[in-house]
Design a protein around this motif. Structure first.
Motif, PDB file in Angstrom:
ATOM      1  N   GLU A  75       0.810  -1.212   0.000  1.00 48.70           N
ATOM      2  CA  GLU A  75       0.000   0.000   0.000  1.00 48.70           C
ATOM      3  C   GLU A  75       0.848   1.270   0.000  1.00 48.70           C
ATOM      4  N   GLU A 124      -7.745  11.620  -1.858  1.00 46.37           N
ATOM      5  CA  GLU A 124      -8.259  10.261  -2.049  1.00 46.37           C
ATOM      6  C   GLU A 124      -7.157   9.223  -1.876  1.00 46.37           C
ATOM      7  N   VAL A 125      -5.941   9.550  -2.381  1.00 44.90           N
ATOM      8  CA  VAL A 125      -4.803   8.635  -2.217  1.00 44.90           C
ATOM      9  C   VAL A 125      -4.492   8.451  -0.740  1.00 44.90           C
ATOM     10  N   ARG A 162      -6.550   8.889   1.762  1.00 37.83           N
ATOM     11  CA  ARG A 162      -7.644   8.174   2.402  1.00 37.83           C
ATOM     12  C   ARG A 162      -7.521   6.653   2.177  1.00 37.83           C
ATOM     13  N   GLN A 163      -7.206   6.235   0.944  1.00 35.17           N
ATOM     14  CA  GLN A 163      -7.051   4.799   0.653  1.00 35.17           C
ATOM     15  C   GLN A 163      -5.846   4.211   1.381  1.00 35.17           C
ATOM     16  N   TYR A 164      -4.770   4.972   1.467  1.00 37.44           N
ATOM     17  CA  TYR A 164      -3.590   4.454   2.162  1.00 37.44           C
ATOM     18  C   TYR A 164      -3.893   4.245   3.638  1.00 37.44           C
ATOM     19  N   ALA A 215      -6.793   3.729   5.039  1.00 38.45           N
ATOM     20  CA  ALA A 215      -7.743   2.628   5.221  1.00 38.45           C
ATOM     21  C   ALA A 215      -7.046   1.280   5.157  1.00 38.45           C
ATOM     22  N   SER A 216      -6.112   1.095   4.208  1.00 37.08           N
ATOM     23  CA  SER A 216      -5.437  -0.193   4.074  1.00 37.08           C
ATOM     24  C   SER A 216      -4.320  -0.377   5.091  1.00 37.08           C
ATOM     25  N   GLU A 245     -12.086   2.734   8.625  1.00 39.25           N
ATOM     26  CA  GLU A 245     -13.010   3.183   7.614  1.00 39.25           C
ATOM     27  C   GLU A 245     -12.787   4.669   7.366  1.00 39.25           C
ATOM     28  N   THR A 246     -12.485   5.056   6.106  1.00 33.98           N
ATOM     29  CA  THR A 246     -12.145   6.446   5.784  1.00 33.98           C
ATOM     30  C   THR A 246     -13.062   7.059   4.746  1.00 33.98           C
ATOM     31  N   SER A 247     -13.996   6.282   4.207  1.00 30.17           N
ATOM     32  CA  SER A 247     -14.860   6.829   3.157  1.00 30.17           C
ATOM     33  C   SER A 247     -15.785   7.888   3.751  1.00 30.17           C
TER      34      SER A 247
END
Length: 352
Positions: free
Chosen positions: A195, A225-226, A228-230, A232-233, A238-240
């Protein structure tokens, strides 16, 4: 003018030519015979092709002439057939139990409508067994049946050793067939990027794009967004649909203060551009540098290898084919052992 003499002459000539083509010859393979022994009489007939030839027939214990018996009649052989003529031969086995000289002619052969006989007179001298008349009291009687002498064949030892070897092989193959199981196949799989590698590559791409585009707000949206995804993984949260303060709150207990300040810098600069649509041109690189530093500080420990060895069972069809092959091979070897054993035992019975 009468044609009767001419027709009679042609008939006589044609009959003479047909008769000239027909002949019978007789011969003996031996002119002297020990009493009780056997000789062969051969009748050879030559006639035009297609002619019906009937050789004399004799039943069991038939007499050819007085004192000579016909033991059996052999089959008729075709010696030759060429030039419009054919030659047949029939042989008779003769014997005699009376010592004498026999002068006789061969039996007649029927060729077509003619009965032909060999013109030669045959001579067969039957000789008696000499008897010791001076010592008639020395009668030794009949001897016992002589046993056959067999030489030992070394191939029996070779067969026996080979049978023992194949028997051991058959046992090993049967055990292997029984214990055969599905194999575990190992495959090397290339692992996907981590990730942090995905995040750093995306940040670097956006960092270059900010300098060559006028849609600054879109680039910063992608940066958030990048991140947020990093998060979350990496931290399994939960980051959405969460704002920047909520993201900071999610990772506040998982990062050091200076690391948290890097994330705060990146998110604050991005929010300022996204919502106020203003950005100091000289500080465009600051949020990307802070985001890259945040990812670098919080990334997981590096992997020892980018590949992974995975184990899984082989296909069921392949396993069944391999087991069937072992079974058929075992049966073939076992049949070979049985064949060798039968041959060895049979030869040993004959030998002893």
């Amino acid at each position: 003018m009468s044609f009767r003499p001419i027709i009679l002459f042609l008939f006589i000539v044609s009959a003479s030519s047909v008769a000239a083509q027909r002949s019978v010859e007789a011969s003996l393979d031996s002119t002297q015979l020990l009493i009780g022994s056997q000789a062969q009489l051969t009748l050879s007939v030559r006639a035009e092709e297609g002619a019906k030839i009937v050789f004399p027939k004799f039943g069991p214990h038939s007499t050819l002439v007085d004192g000579i018996e016909v033991v059996k009649t052999l089959k008729v052989d075709t010696v030759s057939a060429m030039g419009g003529t054919m030659a047949l031969r029939c042989r008779y086995v003769l014997t005699s139990f009376d010592s004498a000289q026999y002068h006789f002619t061969a039996p007649p052969v029927v060729v077509g409508s003619d009965t032909l006989r060999a013109s030669d007179t045959l001579l067969l001298h039957v000789v008696s067994v000499p008897v010791d008349t001076l010592h008639l009291d020395q009668f030794y009687g009949a001897k016992d049946v002589a046993g056959e002498t067999y030489a030992f064949d070394w191939k029996l030892i070779v067969w026996a050793v080979l049978a023992l070897f194949l028997f051991i092989v058959a046992l090993w193959m049967a055990r292997r067939w029984k214990q055969e199981k599905r194999r575990v196949v190992q495959t090397v799989v290339t692992l996907p990027p981590t990730e942090d590698q995905v995040a750093l590559e995306a940040i670097a791409r956006l960092r270059g794009a900010i300098l060559s585009t006028s849609e600054i707000a879109i680039v910063y949206d992608e940066l958030v967004e990048v991140l947020r995804q990093y998060i979350a993984s990496r931290f399994n949260v939960e980051t959405s649909l969460k704002t920047s303060p909520l993201l900071l709150r999610e990772v506040s207990d998982k990062c050091q203060p200076h690391v948290l300040s890097l994330l705060q810098t990146a998110l604050a600069a991005s929010d300022y551009v996204r919502f106020a649509n203003q950005q100091d041109v000289g500080r465009r690189d600051e949020p990307f540098a802070a985001a890259a530093s945040f990812v670098d500080e919080t990334k997981a420990p590096p992997r020892l290898s980018d590949t992974e060895v995975r184990e899984e069972q082989e296909p069921l069809g392949k396993y069944r084919r391999r087991k069937l092959l072992w079974l058929l091979s075992t049966i073939v070897v076992a049949l070979s052992v049985l064949w060798l054993c039968v041959n060895v035992v049979t030869n040993l019975f004959v030998l002893f």
